[in-house]
Design a protein around this motif. Structure first.
Motif, short mmCIF file in Angstrom:
data_model
loop_
_atom_site.label_atom_id
_atom_site.label_comp_id
_atom_site.label_asym_id
_atom_site.label_seq_id
_atom_site.Cartn_x
_atom_site.Cartn_y
_atom_site.Cartn_z
N GLY A 170 38.60 91.71 37.90
CA GLY A 170 37.29 92.21 38.32
C GLY A 170 36.14 91.68 37.49
N THR A 171 36.35 90.62 36.74
CA THR A 171 35.28 90.07 35.91
C THR A 171 34.25 89.35 36.77
N ALA A 172 33.03 89.27 36.26
CA ALA A 172 31.96 88.59 36.98
C ALA A 172 31.87 87.13 36.53
N CYS A 173 31.53 86.28 37.46
CA CYS A 173 31.31 84.86 37.16
C CYS A 173 29.91 84.48 37.61
N ILE A 174 29.31 83.55 36.89
CA ILE A 174 27.98 83.11 37.30
C ILE A 174 28.09 82.24 38.55
N LEU A 175 27.01 82.17 39.29
CA LEU A 175 27.00 81.40 40.53
C LEU A 175 26.59 79.95 40.24
N LEU A 176 27.44 79.26 39.53
CA LEU A 176 27.22 77.87 39.20
C LEU A 176 28.31 77.06 39.89
N TYR A 177 27.90 76.13 40.74
CA TYR A 177 28.89 75.36 41.48
C TYR A 177 29.29 74.12 40.69
N LYS A 178 30.47 74.20 40.08
CA LYS A 178 31.09 73.08 39.37
C LYS A 178 32.56 73.14 39.75
N PRO A 179 32.92 72.59 40.92
CA PRO A 179 34.26 72.78 41.48
C PRO A 179 35.40 72.36 40.54
N VAL A 180 36.46 73.14 40.62
CA VAL A 180 37.67 72.91 39.84
C VAL A 180 38.86 73.07 40.79
N THR A 181 39.80 72.15 40.72
CA THR A 181 41.02 72.24 41.51
C THR A 181 42.19 72.52 40.58
N ALA A 182 42.86 73.64 40.80
CA ALA A 182 44.03 74.03 39.99
C ALA A 182 45.29 73.70 40.78
N GLU A 183 46.32 73.29 40.04
CA GLU A 183 47.58 72.94 40.70
C GLU A 183 48.76 73.35 39.83
N LEU A 184 49.78 73.87 40.49
CA LEU A 184 51.05 74.22 39.84
C LEU A 184 52.15 73.54 40.63
N THR A 185 53.00 72.77 39.95
CA THR A 185 54.14 72.13 40.60
C THR A 185 55.35 72.25 39.69
N GLY A 186 56.52 72.19 40.28
CA GLY A 186 57.74 72.22 39.49
C GLY A 186 58.82 73.05 40.15
N THR A 187 59.57 73.75 39.30
CA THR A 187 60.71 74.54 39.76
C THR A 187 60.58 75.96 39.25
N TRP A 188 60.75 76.92 40.14
CA TRP A 188 60.73 78.34 39.80
C TRP A 188 62.02 78.95 40.32
N GLU A 189 62.81 79.52 39.43
CA GLU A 189 64.09 80.13 39.77
C GLU A 189 64.96 79.19 40.60
N GLY A 190 64.95 77.92 40.22
CA GLY A 190 65.81 76.94 40.85
C GLY A 190 65.28 76.34 42.15
N ARG A 191 64.12 76.77 42.60
CA ARG A 191 63.58 76.21 43.85
C ARG A 191 62.26 75.51 43.57
N PRO A 192 61.97 74.45 44.31
CA PRO A 192 60.70 73.74 44.10
C PRO A 192 59.51 74.59 44.53
N VAL A 193 58.45 74.52 43.74
CA VAL A 193 57.21 75.22 44.07
C VAL A 193 56.04 74.24 43.95
N SER A 194 55.06 74.47 44.79
CA SER A 194 53.86 73.66 44.76
C SER A 194 52.70 74.53 45.26
N TRP A 195 51.64 74.59 44.47
CA TRP A 195 50.48 75.40 44.82
C TRP A 195 49.24 74.65 44.36
N LYS A 196 48.21 74.65 45.18
CA LYS A 196 46.96 73.97 44.84
C LYS A 196 45.81 74.77 45.44
N GLN A 197 44.75 74.95 44.64
CA GLN A 197 43.60 75.73 45.12
C GLN A 197 42.33 75.19 44.47
N ARG A 198 41.27 75.14 45.26
CA ARG A 198 39.97 74.71 44.74
C ARG A 198 39.10 75.94 44.54
#
Length: 131
Positions: free
Chosen positions: A86-114
């Protein structure tokens, strides 16, 4: 040479065969880590950060692997299911793309969000991308 062979045979007869040098867990080969992940984010300006994270055993370059692994365990390895802070963030547009890839509990995972900025990314992903 024969005395050495006889001595080795005598030791084996008394002590049994030498143990397998491979580590074991409960008499079975020790399992390889099931959670091997790469967490990264790239800012629109081109700067990038990346760390490895392992959860079994805890390790990698993440500054808080125990918290990061606990966060992922609570959402079955899907960062998109983390409850947004619930924290507040300033309204400054400086896009960031986060990504997680690899293996979780023996299965491949892939997640990406801007996200609109790094604050929004951290608010949405908790401790995962705090490095």
């Amino acid at each position: 040479m024969l005395p050495v062979v006889l001595a080795a045979a005598a030791v084996t007869a008394v002590l049994g065969p030498l143990p397998d040098p491979k580590p074991t867990y409960g008499g079975h080969p020790r399992p390889q880590p099931q959670e091997e992940l790469t967490l990264s984010y790239v800012a629109g300006a081109g700067s990038a950060m990346s760390v490895k994270l392992t959860c079994d055993p805890l390790g990698g370059g993440h500054p808080d692997p125990a918290e990061a692994c606990a966060a992922l365990a609570g959402v079955d390895g899907d960062p998109g299911r983390i409850k947004r802070a619930g924290t507040a963030c300033i309204l400054l547009y400086k896009p960031v793309t986060a990504e997680l890839t690899g293996t979780w509990e023996g299965r491949p995972v892939s997640w990406k969000q801007r996200f609109g900025n790094a604050c929004e990314m951290r608010r949405a992903t908790g401790v995962l991308f705090r490095f």
